[in-house]
Structures are given as C-alpha cells and as structure tokens.
Design a protein around this motif. Structure first.
Motif, PDB file in Angstrom:
ATOM      1  N   UNK A  57     -46.351  69.903  15.507  1.00  0.00           N
ATOM      2  CA  UNK A  57     -46.358  70.564  14.192  1.00  0.00           C
ATOM      3  C   UNK A  57     -47.338  69.861  13.254  1.00  0.00           C
ATOM      4  N   UNK A  58     -47.386  68.534  13.336  1.00  0.00           N
ATOM      5  CA  UNK A  58     -48.334  67.784  12.513  1.00  0.00           C
ATOM      6  C   UNK A  58     -49.776  68.094  12.926  1.00  0.00           C
ATOM      7  N   UNK A  59     -50.016  68.200  14.228  1.00  0.00           N
ATOM      8  CA  UNK A  59     -51.353  68.558  14.715  1.00  0.00           C
ATOM      9  C   UNK A  59     -51.769  69.940  14.215  1.00  0.00           C
ATOM     10  N   UNK A  60     -50.827  70.879  14.205  1.00  0.00           N
ATOM     11  CA  UNK A  60     -51.135  72.219  13.708  1.00  0.00           C
ATOM     12  C   UNK A  60     -51.446  72.190  12.215  1.00  0.00           C
TER      13      UNK A  60
ATOM     14  N   UNK B 249     -61.126  72.253  -5.674  1.00  0.00           N
ATOM     15  CA  UNK B 249     -60.184  71.162  -5.403  1.00  0.00           C
ATOM     16  C   UNK B 249     -60.236  70.716  -3.952  1.00  0.00           C
ATOM     17  N   UNK B 250     -61.341  71.017  -3.260  1.00  0.00           N
ATOM     18  CA  UNK B 250     -61.369  70.737  -1.814  1.00  0.00           C
ATOM     19  C   UNK B 250     -61.331  69.232  -1.521  1.00  0.00           C
ATOM     20  N   UNK B 251     -61.787  68.408  -2.464  1.00  0.00           N
ATOM     21  CA  UNK B 251     -61.674  66.965  -2.263  1.00  0.00           C
ATOM     22  C   UNK B 251     -60.206  66.537  -2.249  1.00  0.00           C
ATOM     23  N   UNK B 252     -59.410  67.175  -3.079  1.00  0.00           N
ATOM     24  CA  UNK B 252     -57.973  66.885  -3.082  1.00  0.00           C
ATOM     25  C   UNK B 252     -57.329  67.343  -1.775  1.00  0.00           C
ATOM     26  N   UNK B 253     -57.777  68.499  -1.269  1.00  0.00           N
ATOM     27  CA  UNK B 253     -57.265  68.982   0.019  1.00  0.00           C
ATOM     28  C   UNK B 253     -57.669  68.013   1.125  1.00  0.00           C
ATOM     29  N   UNK B 254     -58.908  67.511   1.050  1.00  0.00           N
ATOM     30  CA  UNK B 254     -59.375  66.541   2.058  1.00  0.00           C
ATOM     31  C   UNK B 254     -58.521  65.282   2.031  1.00  0.00           C
ATOM     32  N   UNK B 255     -58.097  64.863   0.851  1.00  0.00           N
ATOM     33  CA  UNK B 255     -57.225  63.698   0.752  1.00  0.00           C
ATOM     34  C   UNK B 255     -55.874  63.969   1.410  1.00  0.00           C
ATOM     35  N   UNK B 256     -55.324  65.158   1.179  1.00  0.00           N
ATOM     36  CA  UNK B 256     -54.064  65.522   1.829  1.00  0.00           C
ATOM     37  C   UNK B 256     -54.229  65.540   3.346  1.00  0.00           C
ATOM     38  N   UNK B 257     -55.356  66.095   3.796  1.00  0.00           N
ATOM     39  CA  UNK B 257     -55.622  66.134   5.242  1.00  0.00           C
ATOM     40  C   UNK B 257     -55.768  64.724   5.798  1.00  0.00           C
ATOM     41  N   UNK B 258     -56.433  63.858   5.036  1.00  0.00           N
ATOM     42  CA  UNK B 258     -56.566  62.467   5.467  1.00  0.00           C
ATOM     43  C   UNK B 258     -55.223  61.777   5.591  1.00  0.00           C
ATOM     44  N   UNK B 259     -54.318  62.060   4.657  1.00  0.00           N
ATOM     45  CA  UNK B 259     -52.985  61.462   4.724  1.00  0.00           C
ATOM     46  C   UNK B 259     -52.244  61.918   5.980  1.00  0.00           C
ATOM     47  N   UNK B 260     -52.406  63.189   6.342  1.00  0.00           N
ATOM     48  CA  UNK B 260     -51.781  63.695   7.568  1.00  0.00           C
ATOM     49  C   UNK B 260     -52.373  63.017   8.801  1.00  0.00           C
ATOM     50  N   UNK B 261     -53.691  62.820   8.805  1.00  0.00           N
ATOM     51  CA  UNK B 261     -54.342  62.151   9.943  1.00  0.00           C
ATOM     52  C   UNK B 261     -53.888  60.704  10.051  1.00  0.00           C
TER      53      UNK B 261
END
Length: 614
Positions: free
Chosen positions: A45-48, A217-229
């Motif tokens: 689920x995290x990978x998805x 706000x894509x930089x903020x989305x990138x930060x969220x994605x980084x946290x998931x990674x």
C-alpha cells in the motif's frame, strides 16, 4: 571507472534503529543492504502511494509548462492538502472525460433521429397515440413499406448511406411485428446532448484552477512523497536486518565510497552503543556499484545502463566503448545533412529540456557531431554527393571501400575486448590463468597485422604471412592455446579442451567479426534511400527535365511538389536510419564487445539512504 567501496558490518540495539537510520539519512553517504526484501500488504500500500505521488508530480510538472497553468493562484497549506486537491480534480476530470466520450458517441448515434422530446412522446401515448422507432437497411426498409400492417402509419425520420431511421404511428392497442431493429430513444436528443457536452467541457476547464493550485504546491507534494520514501527505507532496513539475542540486536551491512568513508567513520565512532567493522570491498562481495567517469564518458553511462552495470571489482568499460559507439552511430547514419538535423534537435533539447534530459541531449549532440564529420568524409549531404561541388577534396568511397574497413573495425574492437579480458583475468586469478585466451589473442593479432594490414597498404616491413616471425608467433599462440590453457591440468586433457575451444572460438569470432558488416549495410542502405528520394522528387516534379521555357508559376509548383517529396522521404529515412544507428551500435557493444571483454554484470547500483527532499 568504478568507485572504490568500503564495507561496514554494524551492530546496534534494535530500539536504536529509527534514530540511527535518520542519522544515516542526514549524512547521505551509506548504502544499507536490503536484498531479499519482500513487501507485506501494508508495504505494498505504501508503494502504491509513492507511485501515485510520483505520477502526480510528473503530471503537475508538465502542467506548469502548459497554457492552462495559472501562475496567480495561491499555494496550498501543505503537501497533503495539495495532493488531495490534485487527486480530487484528477478523479473528477476522469469522470467528466468518460461522460463526454459516452455522450459524444451517443449523440452521433442519435443524430439521425433529429429533435424529439420524450415528454411529448409520453403525452401522446397517454392519449392513445403510440410511437415506435426502428432502423433498417434500405432493402429491409423497402420490404417493410410493402408489407406494412393495416392501421400502422410509417414516417421516415433520417437516412444515412447504410441505414434508414423511421417511426410507426398507431392509434389504440395495435400489435404488430416489423422486420427491422426497434430502437429505444435516449432521454435527450443529440442537440441536448451536445449542450450537456459543452457544460461538461466547461466544468473540465474549471478544474485547471485546482490543478494550478496543486502545481504551485508541487514542492510540498514532493516533500510528502519524500517522507513516504523515507518511511519505506526504514521498513526495508528493519525487515532485512539480521536480528540476534532474541531480536534485541540488529546487524546491518552498509557500503560507502572510500573517498567519503572518513565522514562515515566519524559518525559511527561518535554514535553511542554501536560497534562496527570496516574493510575494503572485494570482487566476492555483492557490493553496490557507482561509476566515476570524466564528463565525456559520463554521456555513455546512459547507454551502458540499458544493459547492466559492471560487477564491482571488474573494469568499467564505459570510457572504452564510448568512442566506438559514437563512431558506429556516425557510420550507420552516414550523412552530414542528417547529422545536422540531429545536432539541431540535440541543441534544442539541451536548451528547452529539463535537467533529466541534459545527458541524453549532450549524447545526441556528440553523436550528431560525429555523424556530420563522418558524413562529410563519406561524401553525402542529404543523399547529394559533396564531391560534385568540391571536386578537389578527396572523399571516402563508402560503397567501394567501407566493406573491408567495417571488418577491420570489428577485428580491432574484438582485439581490444580480448586485451581487456586478459588484463582482468591476470589481475584477479594470476597471469597463468590467461594462457589460453592469450594464445588466441596472439594468433588473431598476428593474423591481423600480417594479413590484414597489407590489404590496406599498411604492411609492416619483414612481417607478413610468409615471414618466420609470423609463424613463430602463431606457434607460441598455439602452444598457449592447446597445451597451457590450464597449467594445473594434464597436457593431454588440455589438448582436447584446446581443440574444443578452438572450434568454439573460430565459429564465434567469425560470427562476431561478420556482425560488423551491418555497419556498412546500414550506412549504405540509408545513403541509397536518400538518393532514391532525391531522384523521385526531381523526377515526379519534372525538375529533372529543367525549367528553361517554363512559366514561373509552373516552376513554383514544381519546387513545392519536390520539397514535399523531399521532406516526407528524408523524414522517413532519417527516422528509420536514426533508430538503426541507435540500436545496432548498442548490439555490437553489448554482444560482441562485452562478450570478448569478459563483462560481468553487477547486482545493484550504489543508492545511499538519504533525505529525499535535499
């Protein structure tokens, strides 16, 4: 070259795992081995989620360069809000797109029925006037008209080339059957559907505001994605770490580059309640690989990565096959005009493309420049012979001379590969392990110098196919190949093994060398096609017969017609030749060269745990 790696075996308390991994992220220099990781349901689920975030970033990145992007909108408060805004808008756009597609298809099918109102049809039915709607092919319709039951009125509504649409009108409860397909009209006519489609398109356009806010706000989305990674990194480390003492201790295997290992040592020495052991990585370790080349060789890492990274402890062949690849590309394309087109495309990509395309852009520029130079030497500019306009320059007669040159290039690259293989075997297993391969190398090199060079007028004085030195070298090579291919084995067994290897090597080397003929064939076919399109353009337009005595507008039409033929013809030829020029040199590299060089694939690339948003 391959960057030297240091292996670390680290032991720490299990409860320190999260804190320690976070320290490694801040450092960003250590690759933790997580081989054999199998994701659980939660991990999947995290990978998805990570995949969904990456798709969102890809879409929003391209959206910012589109005309629909509104720079004036405000950013979202955080990445989660921005992603939720994007996801809601994406789902709504998907729904609208599907509905528009459905309505457009239904509107086309309903068009022949013209304007109608289901409410009016229902009111007529309540008064005893019944309408039924049918469609039939012309022949069937004619039969229906002839056999129309009594009390049934027929009215044709619309007609296409293959179908006739009509309605029947009856008063009262009259039952009848027609040899036609009965149709149930939709809830609205085509005109109303097209109005609904226009409304949906307006709603879809309004979604661009939501996408614009998310894109801002894509930089903020990138930060969220980084946290998931980072979360995934921690899960993989925890799941693959070796646990001892009832799970209270963790044993981690880490890797760092030798040049940055001092910083890693400093962190590990200062970290409390931790012990570690460090040593240089060896070829027997499954060490991660990081390539370290100069700027020119780095361009061709993109090509090498399409096959595999080299195994740690072996030789990185990127800097060696790079010049060969560039030359082979130029030979296959073999036209200065085509090279200029690709050079222009590469420069445009370099200027307009993003950072991720810079390596591909520079690779295009380098290969295109080589194509311009070789194409000029090969006397071809969009299929036109340059010698017709520069007769004093001596050009290469590609069709006449390059067949033998392509074989010579093949022999040379194979010899380079064999020399690399000999060097690596001697380095890893000792010089005596190379005797069999060295024998073949001596024989092949001697034959190339004694027999091949004189074919090009470059013979070595006193060294030819009849000289004693040549026979002596061949004899030495035969002894190494047949008697000493394994110094630890019985000589009689060596002879049998040597003869078997001789059969395999002769057939294999012959096949390898002949593969290089394709360089000549691809270059020749592209040149011939270019000349054919030039002849077609001049012949079909009438320009080949001259323009003397023709009216100016006739000449203008001829020039336009010739230009269209040239543009289409050379466009097709350039597209096909460019694909061949990209693929075939890659095949020669990965099959013929890598095989003779003894290339070994690596397990994985160097990927240190790090802060994903740095």
């Amino acid at each position: 070259m391959i960057s030297k790696m240091i292996r670390y075996d680290i032991v720490l308390y299990a409860q320190e795992q999260e804190r320690f991994v976070e320290e490694l992220r801040e450092l960003g220099l250590v690759d933790i081995t997580t081989s054999g990781w199998e994701p659980s349901e939660n991990d999947r689920a995290l990978l998805l989620d990570i995949e969904a975030y990456n798709k969102a970033l890809d879409f929003l990145g391209s959206f910012t360069s589109s005309e629909e992007f509104n720079k004036g909108v405000a950013e979202c408060a955080n990445g989660a809000e921005a992603y939720e805004l994007y996801e809601t808008a994406r789902e709504e756009r998907q729904r609208i797109t599907q509905e528009i597609t459905r309505l457009e298809k239904l509107a086309d099918e309903t068009e022949p029925w013209g304007h109608f109102s289901n409410d009016e049809i229902t009111r007529l039915a309540n008064r005893g006037i019944n309408l039924r709607f049918f469609m039939a092919q012309p022949a069937a319709f004619a039969k229906v008209v002839e056999e129309l039951p009594e009390g049934v009125t027929l009215s044709e509504i619309g007609r296409t080339q293959s179908m006739i649409y009509f309605a029947t009108i009856t008063v009262g409860n009259i039952q009848f059957v027609l040899d036609a397909q009965e149709v149930r009209l939709p809830s609205m006519d085509s005109e109303a559907m097209r109005k609904e489609i226009a409304t949906l398109k307006a709603q879809d356009k309004a979604l661009n505001e939501s996408f614009s806010r998310a894109a801002r706000s894509k930089e903020l989305i990138a930060q969220e994605c980084g946290a998931l990674k980072e979360q995934l990194q921690g899960l993989k480390v925890g799941a693959t770490a070796k646990r001892e003492v009832d799970g209270r201790l963790l044993i981690l295997e880490g890797w760092a580059e030798a040049e940055t290992s001092a910083k890693v040592d400093a962190l590990l020495n200062e970290y409390p309640n931790l012990i570690y052991e460090r040593r240089d990585a060896t070829i027997d370790d499954e060490a991660p690989v990081k390539l370290k080349n100069n700027k020119f060789a780095q361009l061709f890492e993109l090509i090498g990565a399409m096959y595999a990274l080299p195994k740690y402890g072996t030789l990185d062949l990127t800097a060696i096959f790079g010049p060969f690849y560039m030359l082979f590309f130029a030979i296959c394309l073999c036209d200065a005009g085509y090279g200029l087109v690709l050079l222009l495309a590469g420069l445009v990509l370099l200027k307009k493309g993003g950072p991720g395309l810079r390596q591909a852009a520079w690779l295009s520029v380098v290969c295109a420049t080589a194509t311009v130079l070789f194409g000029f030497y090969a006397n071809s500019f969009f299929g036109v012979a340059i010698s017709d306009y520069a007769p004093v320059i001596k050009f290469l007669d590609f069709q006449q001379d390059f067949f033998s040159i392509s074989l010579a290039i093949g022999v040379f690259q194979i010899l380079v590969g064999m020399a690399i293989n000999i060097y690596m075997k001697a380095k890893l297993f000792g010089f005596t392990s190379t005797f069999g391969l060295l024998g073949w190398f001596i024989i092949l090199l001697s034959g190339a110098l004694a027999v091949g060079l004189p074919m090009f007028g470059l013979g070595i004085p006193g060294f030819d196919a009849s000289s004693p030195i040549f026979y002596g070298l061949v004899g030495v090579g035969a002894v190494l190949m047949l008697l000493l291919n394994n110094v630890k084995r019985n000589p009689l067994i060596n002879i049998g093994a040597g003869l078997w290897d001789a059969y395999n090597n002769i057939t294999g080397l012959l096949s390898d060398v002949l593969s290089y003929i394709r360089l000549f064939a691809i270059g020749l076919s592209g040149g011939v096609l270019a000349q054919v399109f030039n002849s077609l353009a001049m012949g079909l337009s009438g320009l080949s017969e001259g323009i003397a005595g023709s009216a100016w507008y006739v000449v203008a039409l001829q020039i336009v017609a010739a230009s269209i033929i040239l543009l289409i013809g050379h466009g097709i030829n350039l597209f096909m030749s460019a694909i061949s020029s990209f693929v075939h040199p890659m095949r020669l590299t990965f099959v013929e060269f890598y095989k003779n060089a003894g290339f070994e694939m690596g397990q994985r690339s160097f990927d240190p745990v790090r802060k994903m948003n740095k």
